[in-house]
Design an enzyme around this catalytic site. Structure first.
Site, PDB file in Angstrom:
ATOM      1  N   ARG A  49      42.356  42.372  54.520  1.00 28.41           N
ATOM      2  CA  ARG A  49      42.344  42.216  53.216  1.00 28.41           C
ATOM      3  C   ARG A  49      43.082  41.179  52.931  1.00 28.41           C
ATOM      4  NH1 ARG A  49      41.626  43.418  47.618  1.00 28.41           N
ATOM      5  NH2 ARG A  49      43.553  43.386  46.636  1.00 28.41           N
ATOM      6  N   SER A  52      46.908  39.000  47.002  1.00 25.98           N
ATOM      7  CA  SER A  52      47.725  38.304  46.189  1.00 25.98           C
ATOM      8  C   SER A  52      48.891  38.906  45.913  1.00 25.98           C
ATOM      9  CB  SER A  52      47.181  37.469  45.081  1.00 25.98           C
ATOM     10  OG  SER A  52      46.035  36.641  45.742  1.00 25.98           O
ATOM     11  N   GLU A  53      50.316  38.431  45.962  1.00 26.02           N
ATOM     12  CA  GLU A  53      51.296  38.880  45.443  1.00 26.02           C
ATOM     13  C   GLU A  53      51.103  39.445  44.184  1.00 26.02           C
ATOM     14  OE1 GLU A  53      56.030  37.887  45.474  1.00 26.02           O
ATOM     15  OE2 GLU A  53      54.624  36.244  44.958  1.00 26.02           O
ATOM     16  N   CYS A  54      51.890  40.811  43.762  1.00 31.71           N
ATOM     17  CA  CYS A  54      51.632  41.333  42.340  1.00 31.71           C
ATOM     18  C   CYS A  54      53.259  42.241  42.419  1.00 31.71           C
ATOM     19  CB  CYS A  54      50.426  42.341  42.352  1.00 31.71           C
ATOM     20  SG  CYS A  54      50.784  42.839  40.592  1.00 31.71           S
ATOM     21  N   ARG A  94      47.707  35.762  39.726  1.00 28.74           N
ATOM     22  CA  ARG A  94      46.546  35.071  40.014  1.00 28.74           C
ATOM     23  C   ARG A  94      46.619  33.434  39.933  1.00 28.74           C
ATOM     24  NH1 ARG A  94      43.353  37.852  35.544  1.00 28.74           N
ATOM     25  NH2 ARG A  94      42.592  39.784  36.731  1.00 28.74           N
ATOM     26  N   ASP A 126      41.671  32.496  37.019  1.00 24.64           N
ATOM     27  CA  ASP A 126      42.115  32.636  38.042  1.00 24.64           C
ATOM     28  C   ASP A 126      42.354  31.294  38.938  1.00 24.64           C
ATOM     29  OD1 ASP A 126      42.816  33.575  40.803  1.00 24.64           O
ATOM     30  OD2 ASP A 126      40.850  34.885  40.824  1.00 24.64           O
ATOM     31  N   ARG A 128      44.084  31.154  41.692  1.00 29.69           N
ATOM     32  CA  ARG A 128      44.264  31.267  43.288  1.00 29.69           C
ATOM     33  C   ARG A 128      43.411  30.341  44.118  1.00 29.69           C
ATOM     34  NH1 ARG A 128      43.692  37.710  43.746  1.00 29.69           N
ATOM     35  NH2 ARG A 128      41.981  36.924  42.327  1.00 29.69           N
ATOM     36  N   THR A 149      37.338  44.140  49.555  1.00 28.00           N
ATOM     37  CA  THR A 149      37.582  43.341  48.339  1.00 28.00           C
ATOM     38  C   THR A 149      36.361  43.820  47.342  1.00 28.00           C
ATOM     39  OG1 THR A 149      38.049  41.395  47.279  1.00 28.00           O
ATOM     40  CG2 THR A 149      36.173  41.364  48.864  1.00 28.00           C
ATOM     41  N   LYS A 154      36.180  36.128  46.615  1.00 26.45           N
ATOM     42  CA  LYS A 154      37.012  35.880  47.761  1.00 26.45           C
ATOM     43  C   LYS A 154      36.101  35.844  49.197  1.00 26.45           C
ATOM     44  CE  LYS A 154      41.148  38.383  46.631  1.00 26.45           C
ATOM     45  NZ  LYS A 154      41.770  39.433  46.948  1.00 26.45           N
TER      46      LYS A 154
END
Length: 203
Positions: A49, A52-54, A94, A126, A128, A149, A154
């Site tokens: 996986r 992304s940090e949240c 994002r 986005d 990222r 995902t 991705k």
């Protein structure tokens, strides 16, 4: 974009015991981690996986997104599989950062959707990047993956950097009354492969 391995340690969790490996982007100094579980066999596609940090979803239990639900489900899936890896990438909101994410949430409170809010702040939907994933995965000899995902971008991002995505594994969890419109916007405007649904479908 390159990333340099720094160090590793044990990380016991309520899902199982992972190993945590730290990496630093050589250009920016940004820090990322990989959590690995079980024996990583380079000759087999690994269940992974890219997460992304949240902070709000992962740590503060926010129901405005599906991030925290996806993080927990991904870790549980990796343990159930017997091996795999989760790349935790420091790309809050994002890529717009935590404070701008708060600003974007305020705009959403006033009626904007998640894409419109970013654009009103002067950002793309986005921002990222995933190039740093290649050296991180290469550190473990991983070049074939089963990617958890709903986001085909991705899949393309990994394919573009030479990682063979042999399977896209859906990760559709966490729909609720607070993120229903957010998920619909991800599907309609950002191409996420989410099953059309209503809150009544969730039981």
């Amino acid at each position: 974009m390159s990333a340099q391995y720094v160090d590793s340690c044990r990380l016991p969790t309520r899902f199982g015991e992972f190993s945590m490996h730290g990496f630093t982007e050589t250009e920016s100094g940004q820090e990322h981690i990989i959590l690995t579980y079980g024996e990583i066999k380079a000759d087999q596609p690994q269940l992974i996986r890219l997460h992304s940090e949240c902070l709000t979803g992962d740590s503060l239990f926010s129901m405005r997104c599906d991030c925290g639900y996806q993080l927990e489900t991904a870790l549980a899936n990796i343990v159930a599989q017997g091996s795999g890896a989760l790349l935790y990438l420091r790309q809050e909101g994002r890529g717009i950062g935590l404070i701008n994410k708060i600003r974007a949430y305020h705009l959403q409170d006033d009626g904007a959707d998640t894409v419109e809010a970013n654009e009103q702040l002067g950002f793309a939907a986005d921002l990222r990047q995933f190039n740093m994933c290649k050296p991180m995965l290469e550190h473990f000899g991983i070049d074939k993956v089963r990617l958890m995902t709903n986001n085909p971008k991705k899949v393309k991002a990994l394919t573009d950097i030479g990682i063979d995505v042999v399977e896209q594994v859906p990760l559709q969890v966490g729909r609720n009354e607070h993120n229903d419109q957010y998920l619909n916007t991800k599907a309609s405007k950002m191409g996420h492969q989410l099953l059309p649904g209503t809150l009544s479908d969730l039981g």
